[in-house]
Design a protein around this motif. Structure first.
Motif, short mmCIF file in Angstrom:
data_model
loop_
_atom_site.label_atom_id
_atom_site.label_comp_id
_atom_site.label_asym_id
_atom_site.label_seq_id
_atom_site.Cartn_x
_atom_site.Cartn_y
_atom_site.Cartn_z
N UNK A 3 0.91 -1.27 -0.15
CA UNK A 3 -0.06 -0.03 -0.04
C UNK A 3 0.99 1.30 -0.09
N UNK A 4 1.84 1.20 0.84
CA UNK A 4 2.68 2.31 0.77
C UNK A 4 3.41 2.56 -0.64
N UNK A 5 3.94 1.42 -1.26
CA UNK A 5 4.66 1.56 -2.66
C UNK A 5 3.49 2.16 -3.63
N UNK A 17 11.71 -1.51 -2.56
CA UNK A 17 10.74 -2.16 -1.53
C UNK A 17 11.39 -2.54 -0.40
N UNK A 18 12.58 -2.75 -0.30
CA UNK A 18 13.51 -3.14 0.98
C UNK A 18 13.64 -1.83 1.71
N UNK A 19 13.73 -0.51 1.07
CA UNK A 19 13.81 0.63 1.64
C UNK A 19 12.71 1.12 2.41
N UNK A 20 11.49 0.74 1.79
CA UNK A 20 10.11 1.12 2.28
C UNK A 20 9.88 0.05 3.48
N UNK A 21 10.11 -1.23 3.22
CA UNK A 21 10.14 -2.19 4.30
C UNK A 21 10.75 -1.96 5.49
N UNK A 23 11.83 1.20 6.56
CA UNK A 23 11.37 2.23 7.03
C UNK A 23 10.11 2.01 8.03
N UNK A 24 9.15 1.28 7.37
CA UNK A 24 7.80 0.85 7.92
C UNK A 24 8.18 0.09 9.30
N UNK A 25 9.30 -0.96 9.12
CA UNK A 25 9.82 -1.73 10.30
C UNK A 25 10.30 -0.84 11.55
N UNK A 26 11.10 0.08 11.17
CA UNK A 26 11.69 0.87 12.28
C UNK A 26 10.76 1.83 12.86
N UNK A 27 9.68 2.36 11.90
CA UNK A 27 8.77 3.05 12.39
C UNK A 27 7.88 2.58 13.36
#
Length: 176
Positions: A3-5, A17-21, A23-27
């Motif tokens: 959804x974020x992508x 995708x790995x960057x977004x993943x 970032x989500x995990x960290x947040x």
């Protein structure tokens, strides 16, 4: 993540995708930690559109602060830098010693480059006092010493000389 992508695509931003993943995990982990809740409970605070807005803003700010030729590139030392030449000169030897293990060569180069950067900046590092030989923390003296030990060090900045040394070590650099 999907959804974020998708939200990023609607904003005209492409990220790995790995960057977004990551970032989500960290947040999510940060929210859980700050609120003292379980990670699975932190998901209720996640909003893909809000994250996409922030990532898009960051991408735009980065694009505005960097020229297209400089984005993602580390600042280069002068091309006659003796220490950089030593790092480059070590690649053919490292290839030969590692039996062509490119990963080992890259790690060797990265460690040597990191050390060179640390040494260059250690004039202000109080933890480095007395950590190196007679040259101490005098970076200019270190460069002179390297140049005296290897007077023709600048030859390693010539791509043909470097490629010939790699070939002499029994390896070639080709693209598949």
């Amino acid at each position: 993540m999907a959804q974020t992508l998708a939200e990023l695509a609607h904003r005209g931003v492409t990220l790995a995708p790995s960057t977004v993943e990551d970032t989500i995990e960290k947040n999510i982990s940060t929210v859980a930690q700050r609120l003292g809740i379980q990670v699975r409970s932190a998901w209720r605070y996640f909003d893909a559109a809000v994250l996409a807005d922030r990532l898009a803003d960051n991408a735009q700010a980065f694009g505005e602060s960097s020229s297209a030729t400089d984005a993602g590139r580390a600042p280069m030392p002068p091309l006659d830098n003796p220490e950089l030449a030593l790092v480059l000169a070590g690649v053919p030897d490292s290839l030969a010693q590692s039996g062509g293990d490119l990963y080992a060569v890259i790690v060797n180069v990265a460690v040597n480059a990191w050390m060179a950067g640390h040494i260059h900046g250690e004039d202000g590092c109080t933890g480095c006092d007395g950590s190196r030989g007679p040259a101490g923390h005098d970076w200019e003296a270190r460069m002179r010493t390297i140049t005296e030990l290897q007077p023709n060090i600048t030859k390693w900045f010539d791509r043909d000389v470097w490629t010939a040394a790699v070939n002499d070590a029994g390896y070639t650099v080709t693209r598949r």
